[in-house]
Write an enzyme that holds these catalytic residues in place. Structure first.
Site, PDB file in Angstrom:
ATOM      1  N   LYS A  75     -20.427   6.439  -4.579  1.00  0.00           N
ATOM      2  CA  LYS A  75     -21.424   6.299  -3.511  1.00  0.00           C
ATOM      3  C   LYS A  75     -22.362   7.505  -3.583  1.00  0.00           C
ATOM      4  O   LYS A  75     -21.919   8.622  -3.892  1.00  0.00           O
ATOM      5  CB  LYS A  75     -20.701   6.255  -2.163  1.00  0.00           C
ATOM      6  CG  LYS A  75     -21.611   6.024  -0.961  1.00  0.00           C
ATOM      7  CD  LYS A  75     -20.776   5.896   0.323  1.00  0.00           C
ATOM      8  CE  LYS A  75     -21.623   5.647   1.550  1.00  0.00           C
ATOM      9  NZ  LYS A  75     -20.795   5.467   2.772  1.00  0.00           N
ATOM     10  N   SER A 150     -21.739   1.314   5.463  1.00  0.00           N
ATOM     11  CA  SER A 150     -22.822   1.862   4.675  1.00  0.00           C
ATOM     12  C   SER A 150     -22.563   1.852   3.167  1.00  0.00           C
ATOM     13  O   SER A 150     -23.493   1.999   2.386  1.00  0.00           O
ATOM     14  CB  SER A 150     -23.090   3.308   5.111  1.00  0.00           C
ATOM     15  OG  SER A 150     -21.961   4.118   4.857  1.00  0.00           O
ATOM     16  N   SER A 174     -17.302   2.112   7.072  1.00  0.00           N
ATOM     17  CA  SER A 174     -18.220   1.965   5.926  1.00  0.00           C
ATOM     18  C   SER A 174     -17.590   1.591   4.601  1.00  0.00           C
ATOM     19  O   SER A 174     -18.310   1.255   3.668  1.00  0.00           O
ATOM     20  CB  SER A 174     -19.009   3.250   5.732  1.00  0.00           C
ATOM     21  OG  SER A 174     -20.118   3.227   6.581  1.00  0.00           O
TER      22      SER A 174
HETATM   23  N1  GLN Z   1     -21.549   1.280  10.772  1.00  0.00           N
HETATM   24  C1  GLN Z   1     -21.046   2.550  11.177  1.00  0.00           C
HETATM   25  C2  GLN Z   1     -22.187   3.492  11.468  1.00  0.00           C
HETATM   26  O1  GLN Z   1     -23.300   3.120  11.268  1.00  0.00           O
HETATM   27  C3  GLN Z   1     -20.117   3.091  10.156  1.00  0.00           C
HETATM   28  C4  GLN Z   1     -20.754   3.994   9.174  1.00  0.00           C
HETATM   29  C5  GLN Z   1     -19.770   4.700   8.297  1.00  0.00           C
HETATM   30  O2  GLN Z   1     -18.569   4.468   8.359  1.00  0.00           O
HETATM   31  N2  GLN Z   1     -20.283   5.644   7.533  1.00  0.00           N
HETATM   32  O3  GLN Z   1     -21.972   4.587  11.906  1.00  0.00           O
END
Ligand code: GLN
Length: 475
Positions: A75, A150, A174
């Site tokens: 990532k 994400s 994410s």
């Molecule tokens: N969707 C969640 C957020 O926007 C999770 C993001 C993540 O785990 N990095 O914070």
């Protein structure tokens, strides 16, 4: 070229029936044929081939590492010396890592081959990968749908067979939510199991790096390499890392809690509810004890998560000031305009929204009403979760309330987007490990996952139960 597990691949490698160079070449071809998915921000083509060649030599000399033959994507928030890393943000355009993340060192030490860096939501903030400064990633199963976020690039890279495994980061779901949306396996380890050194921070008391894979076996193999103490990250536990892959065995006959409140949650797709009920029936029929328990905190989780993570993000992201690294505005003419202009130009709308929300909840007039309150709520969620895990081995719940939604469907509705995290924020709020398993398919053909959570540092049991549940649902 397909190998169900890394172990199988390595048998073929050692027998000389396949080489690392051939494996890398086949992924490079898949990547070329799937450019439209936008999963990779950069492919390390020549370097991956050269490294593959080196590993092939080691295999011939019988001194290869544990992950020989494993082609992995990172990532774009994981640092790899000499390579760009941007968290899919314009503010880090042109920035190159000056050190390796601990996970990268450990992967390379065991001869994994890093093939490229993967698209994600900007600074890991999002649930659809639409917040990337480099455009959305498309779900390989249906290109009109999001891959989740994400770590959308990580999930699609595994879904579309562009690499064997990908690392993602999980702050509120994410890794697991995109896994659910793409039919892959995703794990968020216990907070403190894997070093965050070299991970570009979003919310430091939540962030964990973990794998997206196409099998539980691969998950165990990768976790065992990346987990464990690190002098560069004081939050990593000294708790010994078991030989997850060697100890991996399908094992059921456990005590499992299911939250009534999840089954009756607004917005849970009927097909996912039916699937969860089928899983419960199958588990019971096979000698597990499954009990409905009440967990009346569901409504508090998403607000608590967003107060705390935006607060931490507003602090973490203050380092992107236009002074030290990354984007500096050419319009700036003094110190203050350097901050303002560089940040205005460099950050995307969602990141700005969160910095503002986080700054607000930390401001002196509102600190107690929001930040302190949310810390207390987090403590209650932790304690109540731990209580349940005293009586039960695992908690079973859906990973996501729906299958992958359409691109654009929630892009202009932040609250609807935040609610997509309803089932995934509990594990990071409580700091416990969780795995999403690709057991479900909608009538439309879209995949979705079931999620298991276990107590702190019980990754071995969690992996064993995941293998068991996945096989049970396959029958
Ligand atoms: N969707 C969640 C957020 O926007 C999770 C993001 C993540 O785990 N990095 O914070």
């Amino acid at each position: 070229m397909h190998f169900n597990t890394l172990q199988h691949l390595q048998q073929e490698l050692v027998a000389g029936r396949v080489s690392c160079v051939q494996i890398v070449e086949s992924y490079l071809e898949n990547i070329r044929n799937n450019k439209h998915l936008n999963a990779f921000l950069e492919v390390f083509e020549a370097e991956a081939l050269a490294n593959a060649n080196q590993v092939d030599k080691k295999v011939q000399n019988k001194n290869q590492g544990k992950l020989a033959g494993l082609v992995i994507g990172l990532k774009d928030n994981i640092s790899y010396t000499g390579h760009a890393v941007s968290s899919s943000s314009k503010i880090l355009e042109g920035y190159t890592s000056v050190y390796n993340a601990t996970v990268v060192d450990r992967l390379l030490d065991e001869d994994a081959i890093i093939i490229g860096r993967l698209n994600c939501d900007e600074f890991a903030m999002g649930a659809s990968n639409e917040n990337s400064a480099y455009g959305p990633v498309l779900n390989a199963q249906d290109n009109s749908r999001v891959p989740g976020g994400s770590s959308g690039g990580s999930a699609v890279a595994v879904q579309a067979n562009l690499c064997r495994v990908a690392l993602g980061s999980d702050t509120g779901g994410s890794i697991r939510q995109p896994s659910s949306f793409t039919g892959t396996f995703g794990m968020k380890p216990t907070y403190g199991r894997v070093s965050r050194w070299g991970l570009l921070a979003y919310a430091s008391s939540f962030d964990q790096i973990g794998p997206v894979t196409s099998s539980v076996e691969d998950m165990a193999a990768v976790l065992e390499v990346i987990a464990g103490p690190d002098e560069n990250d004081a939050t990593v536990s000294e708790t010994a890392v078991p030989a997850y892959s060697k100890n991996l065995k399908s094992s059921g006959k456990k005590r499992i809690a299911v939250f009534e409140d999840c089954l009756t949650a607004d917005g849970l797709a009927p097909e996912i509810k039916t699937h969860l009920n089928q899983a419960i029936d199958a588990l019971k029929a096979d000698g597990n004890e499954v009990e409905m328990v009440s967990f009346p905190y569901l409504d508090y989780m998403v607000p608590c998560y967003y107060v705390l993570t935006t607060a931490e993000a507003s602090s973490n992201l203050s380092r992107y000031s236009g002074l030290l690294y990354g984007h500096r505005s050419t319009e700036a003419h003094d110190l203050e305009s350097t901050f303002i202009q560089s940040r205005t130009e460099g950050f995307g709308p969602e990141v700005k929204r969160r910095i503002m929300a986080g700054t607000f909840v930390l401001s002196s007039d509102y600190y107690d009403a929001y930040y302190t309150k949310a810390q207390k709520v987090r403590r209650i969620i932790q304690q109540e979760t731990e209580k349940i895990l005293k009586d039960f081995d695992f908690i079973l719940l859906p990973t996501t309330p729906t299958e992958a939604f359409k691109l654009g469907e929630k892009a202009n509705d932040p609250i609807a987007m935040y609610l997509a995290d309803i089932f995934t924020v509990q594990a990071p709020l409580a700091g416990i490990p969780a795995i999403s398993l690709p057991t479900g398919t909608m009538d439309s053909g879209m995949p979705f996952g079931l999620q298991l959570m276990a107590n702190h540092y019980e990754e071995q049991d969690l992996l064993n139960m995941s293998k068991y549940l996945f096989e049970l649902m396959e029958d």
